[in-house]
Design a protein around this motif. Sequence first.
Motif, PDB file in Angstrom:
ATOM      1  N   ASN A 296       0.837  -1.197   0.000  1.00 58.23           N
ATOM      2  CA  ASN A 296       0.000   0.000   0.000  1.00 58.23           C
ATOM      3  C   ASN A 296       0.874   1.249   0.000  1.00 58.23           C
ATOM      4  O   ASN A 296       1.901   1.303   0.682  1.00 58.23           O
ATOM      5  N   GLY A 297       0.440   2.235  -0.743  1.00 62.26           N
ATOM      6  CA  GLY A 297       1.149   3.512  -0.756  1.00 62.26           C
ATOM      7  C   GLY A 297       2.131   3.661  -1.894  1.00 62.26           C
ATOM      8  O   GLY A 297       2.538   4.786  -2.210  1.00 62.26           O
ATOM      9  N   ARG A 298       2.530   2.563  -2.532  1.00 67.20           N
ATOM     10  CA  ARG A 298       3.480   2.667  -3.636  1.00 67.20           C
ATOM     11  C   ARG A 298       2.774   3.053  -4.938  1.00 67.20           C
ATOM     12  O   ARG A 298       1.681   2.584  -5.227  1.00 67.20           O
ATOM     13  N   HIS A 299       3.430   3.930  -5.695  1.00 69.84           N
ATOM     14  CA  HIS A 299       2.971   4.230  -7.051  1.00 69.84           C
ATOM     15  C   HIS A 299       3.631   3.223  -7.987  1.00 69.84           C
ATOM     16  O   HIS A 299       4.845   3.270  -8.216  1.00 69.84           O
ATOM     17  N   VAL A 300       2.846   2.292  -8.524  1.00 65.48           N
ATOM     18  CA  VAL A 300       3.336   1.287  -9.455  1.00 65.48           C
ATOM     19  C   VAL A 300       2.488   1.365 -10.715  1.00 65.48           C
ATOM     20  O   VAL A 300       1.250   1.397 -10.639  1.00 65.48           O
ATOM     21  N   HIS A 301       3.128   1.398 -11.869  1.00 68.58           N
ATOM     22  CA  HIS A 301       2.432   1.699 -13.124  1.00 68.58           C
ATOM     23  C   HIS A 301       2.613   0.572 -14.142  1.00 68.58           C
ATOM     24  O   HIS A 301       3.700  -0.007 -14.260  1.00 68.58           O
ATOM     25  N   LEU A 302       1.563   0.311 -14.903  1.00 70.43           N
ATOM     26  CA  LEU A 302       1.555  -0.726 -15.929  1.00 70.43           C
ATOM     27  C   LEU A 302       1.207  -0.100 -17.278  1.00 70.43           C
ATOM     28  O   LEU A 302       0.182   0.574 -17.416  1.00 70.43           O
ATOM     29  N   VAL A 303       2.085  -0.335 -18.263  1.00 65.67           N
ATOM     30  CA  VAL A 303       1.943   0.275 -19.582  1.00 65.67           C
ATOM     31  C   VAL A 303       1.927  -0.835 -20.631  1.00 65.67           C
ATOM     32  O   VAL A 303       2.690  -1.798 -20.537  1.00 65.67           O
ATOM     33  N   LEU A 304       1.086  -0.680 -21.624  1.00 64.28           N
ATOM     34  CA  LEU A 304       0.941  -1.676 -22.685  1.00 64.28           C
ATOM     35  C   LEU A 304       1.552  -1.202 -24.000  1.00 64.28           C
ATOM     36  O   LEU A 304       1.507  -0.008 -24.327  1.00 64.28           O
ATOM     37  N   GLU A 305       2.091  -2.149 -24.751  1.00 61.31           N
ATOM     38  CA  GLU A 305       2.195  -2.018 -26.197  1.00 61.31           C
ATOM     39  C   GLU A 305       1.119  -2.938 -26.748  1.00 61.31           C
ATOM     40  O   GLU A 305       1.113  -4.135 -26.435  1.00 61.31           O
ATOM     41  N   HIS A 317      -7.590  -0.903 -15.760  1.00 60.21           N
ATOM     42  CA  HIS A 317      -6.527  -1.827 -15.365  1.00 60.21           C
ATOM     43  C   HIS A 317      -5.114  -1.340 -15.659  1.00 60.21           C
ATOM     44  O   HIS A 317      -4.187  -1.695 -14.927  1.00 60.21           O
ATOM     45  N   PHE A 318      -4.941  -0.581 -16.720  1.00 64.78           N
ATOM     46  CA  PHE A 318      -3.593  -0.178 -17.121  1.00 64.78           C
ATOM     47  C   PHE A 318      -3.503   1.341 -17.193  1.00 64.78           C
ATOM     48  O   PHE A 318      -4.471   2.020 -17.545  1.00 64.78           O
ATOM     49  N   ASP A 319      -2.319   1.868 -16.872  1.00 63.78           N
ATOM     50  CA  ASP A 319      -2.142   3.317 -16.834  1.00 63.78           C
ATOM     51  C   ASP A 319      -2.137   3.932 -18.223  1.00 63.78           C
ATOM     52  O   ASP A 319      -2.650   5.039 -18.414  1.00 63.78           O
ATOM     53  N   ALA A 320      -1.504   3.244 -19.195  1.00 59.58           N
ATOM     54  CA  ALA A 320      -1.345   3.871 -20.503  1.00 59.58           C
ATOM     55  C   ALA A 320      -0.937   2.832 -21.536  1.00 59.58           C
ATOM     56  O   ALA A 320      -0.611   1.685 -21.208  1.00 59.58           O
ATOM     57  N   GLN A 321      -0.956   3.273 -22.790  1.00 60.30           N
ATOM     58  CA  GLN A 321      -0.477   2.468 -23.910  1.00 60.30           C
ATOM     59  C   GLN A 321       0.430   3.323 -24.776  1.00 60.30           C
ATOM     60  O   GLN A 321       0.201   4.530 -24.948  1.00 60.30           O
ATOM     61  N   TRP A 322       1.464   2.708 -25.326  1.00 57.87           N
ATOM     62  CA  TRP A 322       2.292   3.400 -26.312  1.00 57.87           C
ATOM     63  C   TRP A 322       1.416   3.813 -27.491  1.00 57.87           C
ATOM     64  O   TRP A 322       0.694   2.987 -28.059  1.00 57.87           O
ATOM     65  N   ASN A 323       1.507   5.090 -27.870  1.00 56.18           N
ATOM     66  CA  ASN A 323       0.628   5.627 -28.910  1.00 56.18           C
ATOM     67  C   ASN A 323       1.334   5.576 -30.274  1.00 56.18           C
ATOM     68  O   ASN A 323       1.820   6.584 -30.784  1.00 56.18           O
ATOM     69  N   ASP A 324       1.354   4.378 -30.863  1.00 57.10           N
ATOM     70  CA  ASP A 324       1.959   4.220 -32.184  1.00 57.10           C
ATOM     71  C   ASP A 324       1.259   5.086 -33.226  1.00 57.10           C
ATOM     72  O   ASP A 324       1.899   5.613 -34.145  1.00 57.10           O
TER      73      ASP A 324
END
Length: 636
Positions: A296-305, A317-324
Amino acid sequence: MPSSTHDPRARRYMHCLPFGAQPASATSAQQQTRFRFWAPSCHAVQIVFDDASEAVEMTPAGNGWFEAQAPCGAGALYRYRLDGGQTVPDPASRYQPQGVHGPSEVIDPRSYAWRHAQWQGRPWEETVLYELHVGALGGYRGVEKRLPALAELGVTAIELMPLNDYPGERGWGYDVILPYAPHAAYGTPDELKALVDTAHGLGLQMFVDVVYNHFGPDGNWLPHYAKPFFREGVRTPWGDALDFDRFEVRDFFCDNALYWLTEYRFDGLRIDAAHAIGNEPWLRELADQVHARVENGRHVHLVLENEHNAANLLETHFDAQWNDDAHHAIHVLLTGESEGYYRAFTDEPIRKLARALVEGFVYQGEPSPVHDGRPRGEPSGHLPPTSFVLFLQNHDQIGNRAFGDRLRALCDDDDALRAATALLLLSPQIPLLFMDEEHGSKQPFQFFTDYTGDLADAVREGRRREFAAFGAFSDPARRAQIPDPNDPRTFAASSPPASEPASEPERSERLEWMHFYKSALTVRTRLLAPRLRHASADHATVLVDDAGRDTAALIARWKLADGETLSIALNLGRDDVSLPQQPDGTVVFETPPRARDRIDAQVLPRYACVAWMTGDVQGYANHYARQHPSSEEPGP
């Protein structure tokens, strides 16, 4: 889980794996290690040690699992012997000191004492990513030396290309063989932890690229002892598809994600080619596991291609995606290229860029000409701009070119590239830079591997055949000039210099580019990032000429969290463009210098980018400066 063995004041972290080699606390003078191995295609398994000590029989535990406890500790080198014959490394090996074909080493993760264990990460909206290849920068220690300069530049997150062990010393890391073992050629596990620890001390997040969609072609023994790990008869562009319907496969990769985030304290993961996994429910399960099990308290981020542009994965579920999509539109505007996947962006590229800036994806269900006319993507206009990672260059967009050309070598005019760079650094989407980009580098980043024999020949010739469909490489003699990925000179040509150039003009040019990046990132840090949470796109307008035809210019607007507006006017064309009206607010960045003088006359100069903000800009900057006394004044 944190452990306080050895020094009671230190924090030491170990992710308790349900498989592999797990050192146990010694209850006597003798160390013990628990081993657990999934081999449903085998009848019997032994642990054999390189020190010639007696092999240990593993006990069948049901459902293909084998277990044993052995009298060994950290430093022991071991393999598994399958049915009395072939020996193989541990698929969950924490370290392979002699490479993927050598023995696995028992590692005690608690040997490293973390200096910055209080680090909790940073909010996603503060992220400025910097992608790099560890080997090209001299291993973990080489990267560590560069961290202070990157923090000073304004970067807030380092993204490492894959670290998992792969064959040979040189490679991009996407031909994963042992996903838990950091590549030995880069340094030891403790040196990797020291790199992450140092970054945290400088306020830098650390991300790592993970590959969960395939295994590489050399050194993968899983089909020999765990055939159900793969989906029978299903292939991906990189090999046999993994069976994510099996809980053993799901757990193997979920634990891998947690391993990097907890044992190595990474702040985020970039999941390579998520579309090739072919199992969206598992992707959601992965994200749920991470969010539930990280402290708890940690900033952990998940990014997709994700080639599929699946906006639904970005909703919860996911913070962001690479914008090809955004990259391809900008690249077409800067270079005029129209082959390969750029073919889908040659029609009205400025309108496609306008859509990408305010809606995220360009293809939101429309037919794509490079996907045989099939619909691609989902509606994404409802997502915040921070759901998209924007870039002009990355390892793919440079290294997948035949000669690994940097964008600066392809772009006709540096002023045009600076305008696009200003958009990259000041858009509310999350910016990503590629190593040495901030110095205006023209050095190529080429595809390199370290295969031998028939596989080396196949990789070299296969890569050259890939480019036969491109006009510039229709001639076999021209294709033969494409660098051999296995030649050590290809890797050397792709590795940025360890020191400044001897030439004064070169040093001056590098410094000029670096100052440009730093100036724009100072504006982002002080004026934009604190107001990005809950920001939303407003609209984008393509500017037209006197005949009503589209130019290569646009104005995009976004509403910030405090209700103020960010406006960016961009002109990537060779001609000045008339502005219907000047956006409201104060100019906070401009390129070229004094572009605002032309703006006052309602003209947007060629190769220009100008950003405005409404509200009390100076008051906001002064407030930020009081909170962060070491920060610099914004502006170019």
